[in-house]
Design a protein around this motif. Structure first.
Motif, PDB file in Angstrom:
ATOM      1  N   ILE A 380      -0.382  10.574  -1.036  1.00  0.00           N
ATOM      2  CA  ILE A 380       1.050  10.418  -0.840  1.00  0.00           C
ATOM      3  C   ILE A 380       1.477   8.996  -1.176  1.00  0.00           C
ATOM      4  O   ILE A 380       2.579   8.747  -1.646  1.00  0.00           O
ATOM      5  CB  ILE A 380       1.435  10.800   0.619  1.00  0.00           C
ATOM      6  CG1 ILE A 380       2.925  10.615   0.881  1.00  0.00           C
ATOM      7  CG2 ILE A 380       0.643  10.046   1.656  1.00  0.00           C
ATOM      8  CD1 ILE A 380       3.743  11.777   0.465  1.00  0.00           C
ATOM      9  N   ASN A 381       0.557   8.055  -0.963  1.00  0.00           N
ATOM     10  CA  ASN A 381       0.890   6.658  -1.220  1.00  0.00           C
ATOM     11  C   ASN A 381       1.206   6.400  -2.694  1.00  0.00           C
ATOM     12  O   ASN A 381       1.979   5.500  -3.013  1.00  0.00           O
ATOM     13  CB  ASN A 381      -0.262   5.762  -0.756  1.00  0.00           C
ATOM     14  CG  ASN A 381       0.232   4.532  -0.032  1.00  0.00           C
ATOM     15  OD1 ASN A 381       1.437   4.275   0.026  1.00  0.00           O
ATOM     16  ND2 ASN A 381      -0.676   3.750   0.508  1.00  0.00           N
ATOM     17  N   VAL A 384       4.846   6.757  -2.884  1.00  0.00           N
ATOM     18  CA  VAL A 384       5.618   5.691  -2.241  1.00  0.00           C
ATOM     19  C   VAL A 384       5.586   4.429  -3.094  1.00  0.00           C
ATOM     20  O   VAL A 384       6.570   3.722  -3.204  1.00  0.00           O
ATOM     21  CB  VAL A 384       5.068   5.422  -0.814  1.00  0.00           C
ATOM     22  CG1 VAL A 384       5.757   4.232  -0.173  1.00  0.00           C
ATOM     23  CG2 VAL A 384       5.252   6.665   0.056  1.00  0.00           C
ATOM     24  N   LYS A 385       4.443   4.197  -3.744  1.00  0.00           N
ATOM     25  CA  LYS A 385       4.277   2.966  -4.516  1.00  0.00           C
ATOM     26  C   LYS A 385       4.876   3.056  -5.926  1.00  0.00           C
ATOM     27  O   LYS A 385       4.899   2.078  -6.648  1.00  0.00           O
ATOM     28  CB  LYS A 385       2.780   2.627  -4.650  1.00  0.00           C
ATOM     29  CG  LYS A 385       2.066   2.360  -3.329  1.00  0.00           C
ATOM     30  CD  LYS A 385       2.191   0.907  -2.901  1.00  0.00           C
ATOM     31  CE  LYS A 385       1.410   0.590  -1.632  1.00  0.00           C
ATOM     32  NZ  LYS A 385       2.006   1.184  -0.415  1.00  0.00           N
TER      33      LYS A 385
ATOM     34  N   ILE B 151      -3.776   6.021   2.882  1.00  0.00           N
ATOM     35  CA  ILE B 151      -3.019   5.028   3.656  1.00  0.00           C
ATOM     36  C   ILE B 151      -3.950   4.572   4.778  1.00  0.00           C
ATOM     37  O   ILE B 151      -4.535   5.400   5.467  1.00  0.00           O
ATOM     38  CB  ILE B 151      -1.756   5.667   4.269  1.00  0.00           C
ATOM     39  CG1 ILE B 151      -0.875   6.304   3.181  1.00  0.00           C
ATOM     40  CG2 ILE B 151      -0.963   4.627   5.062  1.00  0.00           C
ATOM     41  CD1 ILE B 151       0.256   7.174   3.713  1.00  0.00           C
ATOM     42  N   GLU B 155      -1.552  -0.908   7.779  1.00  0.00           N
ATOM     43  CA  GLU B 155      -0.847  -1.191   6.527  1.00  0.00           C
ATOM     44  C   GLU B 155       0.676  -1.075   6.732  1.00  0.00           C
ATOM     45  O   GLU B 155       1.127  -0.246   7.514  1.00  0.00           O
ATOM     46  CB  GLU B 155      -1.310  -0.146   5.494  1.00  0.00           C
ATOM     47  CG  GLU B 155      -0.804  -0.326   4.084  1.00  0.00           C
ATOM     48  CD  GLU B 155      -1.303   0.813   3.160  1.00  0.00           C
ATOM     49  OE1 GLU B 155      -0.559   1.182   2.256  1.00  0.00           O
ATOM     50  OE2 GLU B 155      -2.421   1.319   3.365  1.00  0.00           O
ATOM     51  N   ILE B 156       1.456  -1.938   6.043  1.00  0.00           N
ATOM     52  CA  ILE B 156       2.912  -1.739   6.036  1.00  0.00           C
ATOM     53  C   ILE B 156       3.216  -0.685   4.980  1.00  0.00           C
ATOM     54  O   ILE B 156       3.023  -0.911   3.785  1.00  0.00           O
ATOM     55  CB  ILE B 156       3.666  -3.043   5.737  1.00  0.00           C
ATOM     56  CG1 ILE B 156       3.489  -4.014   6.913  1.00  0.00           C
ATOM     57  CG2 ILE B 156       5.164  -2.774   5.501  1.00  0.00           C
ATOM     58  CD1 ILE B 156       4.106  -5.376   6.687  1.00  0.00           C
ATOM     59  N   LEU B 157       3.655   0.467   5.437  1.00  0.00           N
ATOM     60  CA  LEU B 157       3.878   1.585   4.516  1.00  0.00           C
ATOM     61  C   LEU B 157       5.210   1.426   3.808  1.00  0.00           C
ATOM     62  O   LEU B 157       5.334   1.635   2.607  1.00  0.00           O
ATOM     63  CB  LEU B 157       3.859   2.896   5.312  1.00  0.00           C
ATOM     64  CG  LEU B 157       4.065   4.174   4.525  1.00  0.00           C
ATOM     65  CD1 LEU B 157       2.961   4.374   3.507  1.00  0.00           C
ATOM     66  CD2 LEU B 157       4.127   5.378   5.464  1.00  0.00           C
TER      67      LEU B 157
END
Lengths: 411, 411
Positions: A380-381, A384-385, B151, B155-157
């Protein structure tokens, strides 16, 4: 895996098979005040009932004149005009201008009968209380917006299925339309499936993962203009899944299932769709990576999409298949939310498959670079990134580092 | 015109003078369920409380193995492994794998202790009920997403002031966050001024025009994430205008006035802002075309913007001045909603002024062209017909036909 033919189609083929069923969706119309209509889709062409402006209007502060009275005027040889009065803002100019006369007018004022231009105040001088000298000539129509020049009566101002923007609301107001007929959002039910799923508020145990797709799909449905409802998580149980789908179909036009990634879940989804009364399976898999497992069934004026379990795959499949159905823009709309960038590394793709690769945009030395956000599609990250994605079309084998690519932005 | 100094500033200067007052706006926070948070701005950094995935997970259907047991395996010389059982989806894998053993596992299944890789089912063959042959080696970590690889805890998501997208909702769900703290929308009151204005539902008389700006501004405020309210039309009357502004200030953080175009209206707006208790005028005019007349006053933790009367000018002034205040993104955010296109005709600009020119985008022979939508800035139709605008910066004299320009899209 089930023994049913795994019928994989291209995106174009998928859209073609969806087309007749999209027309059968029960799209309702509603009339809303224009200020509530931003982001809504018009359900018909909007034709203009009045001219804008409704009268010829000054665009400057100055004097309404008959332009022929100013021809040949100069600072050395001004034209002298009698000031016959003043046009009041917001009032009808009824007094007719005679030859040799001028009338004071402000920006937005109505041009009096007999006048055909406005001379700016800076280009005049007062000679006495009722006479001005005009220091340069004006052409007919100068500093004037003519009646109907902006929008003319009978014109189609806004076409059907247009997503209304702030300026469109203004244009509707301009022509005296205070309510507009728009499509009601389609209702979209969202179900997640899989024994391993827990919702975000629950305690998580080893072996379980959280339901991500319910929430990405909820947001995507909203962005597309649909009205989403969550129907929770169903375990790998044929009967339970069938009941939940039937429940969701009662109140929704479209149901989105997103499969847990287990074989069992995939089988249940397929069987449920096969056994739904009045439904037929249109295709089973699209040649898109990620996103391939995407079963679609249609019937009774409704659609059910079985989307992949991997969050990134589910988003890609939604964007490719479901979003165009919700917006009613099945034909490739001219997409405008993209940027050109230089890809930072080579990517290979299998011909015969449309590859969607997420990228992060980086500004460096005045240039825009697209850096592929690699990693497994389950992550999922990576979503987000990233700022968007590039698409490597069906027929191509990849892109080379340093080539220019088109990035479709996900905001 | 009033005798007060007409203090024109650049956009940069305007933003600088606004900065301290933006911090004084009374921004509230609220906690909302993640599915309702799409398009909202986070009010703080969001730190992750759990690893995703919470355990090492298979990304393939196959067998969990200890990779050393497969080294050197080939189709000619398979490695033989005892199948010790099956990992159930959604359950904790507690049984430890001994050397020489494999365990059946589906995509998403939890890697059992002792296993460090997954061999795909395609790369194995069943020899008998409990033995498989492995036809190729796997590396440690192959076909596995490690605990915390997507994740990791701490961590700052998502950072503060981030506009939440569908994928961000999914990421929040993934880490077990079901509610998120976001900024409450600022309340924005909208007032139109001018003797010549009538609202869209009223009968129009010669000399009058309809109130357009209330509706374009309403839509723009919504798009920026603010909560708009309409306060109607005020005639050119100092007392009435002052009362309406005071009324709007009671319930709103920001009040937008958009001036009728008459001199009288401009004077009233200026005087009202000068006489507001506790307010100071920050600047009076910005060096932007169209959009120049834009008075801004600040006081008591609130802001009042006096925007131009011309609809296009009002939109430009809103985009430049007001939108960054509402979103809290005063510093130039990296803008991504633009496309590169070839301009079809030359445009000149006065140096020392930032020119905003609306353009229509045209695809022709595979190339994107930007065609300036010319016409007087009062014309609302120029906005409806355009896809976006190009900006000719302060220091430049224009662009030549055939040059590449950057078009900021208005959807």
């Amino acid at each position: 895996m089930s023994d049913l033919m795994f019928k994989v189609v291209t995106v174009e083929e998928a859209k073609k098979s969806l087309e007749p069923f999209i027309k059968q969706l029960n799209r309702q119309k509603e009339s809303v005040p224009i200020e509530k209509a931003c982001g809504r889709y018009t359900s018909q062409n909007i034709t203009v009932g009045e001219d804008v402006p409704g009268f010829s209007r000054s665009t400057m502060d100055g004097f309404a004149v008959n332009s022929v009275d100013t021809f040949g005027a100069s600072a050395a040889m001004p034209a002298y005009l009698e000031v016959a009065g003043e046009v009041k803002m917001g009032e009808e100019a009824t007094l007719e201008l005679s030859p040799g006369e001028a009338m004071q007018i402000a920006t937005g004022g109505m041009l009096p009968p007999g006048a055909d231009a406005v001379i700016m105040i800076e280009d005049t001088e007062w000679l006495d209380d009722s006479t001005i000298g005009v220091l340069k000539p004006v052409a007919p129509g100068e500093n004037v917006v003519r009646k109907g020049e902006d929008i003319s009566q009978g014109e189609i101002l806004i076409t059907e299925n247009h997503c209304l923007r702030p300026q469109d609301l203004g244009a509707l107001a301009a022509v005296g339309i205070d309510k507009v007929t728009v499509w009601k959002p389609l209702n979209i039910g969202i179900i997640s499936t899989g024994n391993e799923l827990v919702s975000p508020e629950e305690q998580i145990r080893p072996g379980m993962i959280r339901d991500i797709n319910s929430y990405t799909l909820y947001g995507l449905v909203q962005e597309a203009g649909g009205n989403p409802s969550l129907y929770g998580i169903v375990k790998d149980d044929f009967r339970e899944l069938k009941e939940r789908v039937e429940e969701a179909l009662q109140d929704n036009d479209i149901v989105l299932l997103s499969g847990g990634s287990s074989v069992g879940t995939r089988d249940h989804t397929l069987r449920v769709l096969q056994e739904m009364e009045g439904f037929q399976i249109l295709f089973h898999g699209i040649s898109v990576k990620p996103g391939k497992p995407a079963i679609t069934a249609a019937g009774n004026g409704k659609l059910v999409f079985g989307l992949p379990g991997h969050p990134v795959s589910a988003m890609v499949a939604f964007k490719v298949l479901v979003e165009p159905v919700i917006t009613g823009q099945l034909q490739n709309k001219q997409k405008l939310n993209f940027v050109k960038a230089t890809i930072t590394r080579s990517l290979s793709s299998t011909p015969g498959r449309e590859d969607h690769v997420r990228v992060k945009l980086i500004f460096k030395e005045g240039q825009l670079f697209a850096e592929p956000v690699l990693g497994k599609s389950a992550l999922i990250n990576t979503m987000v990134k990233s700022h968007g994605e590039i698409v490597i079309p069906l027929g191509e084998e990849g892109v080379g580092a340093g080539e220019e690519v088109t990035v479709e932005l996900s905001n």
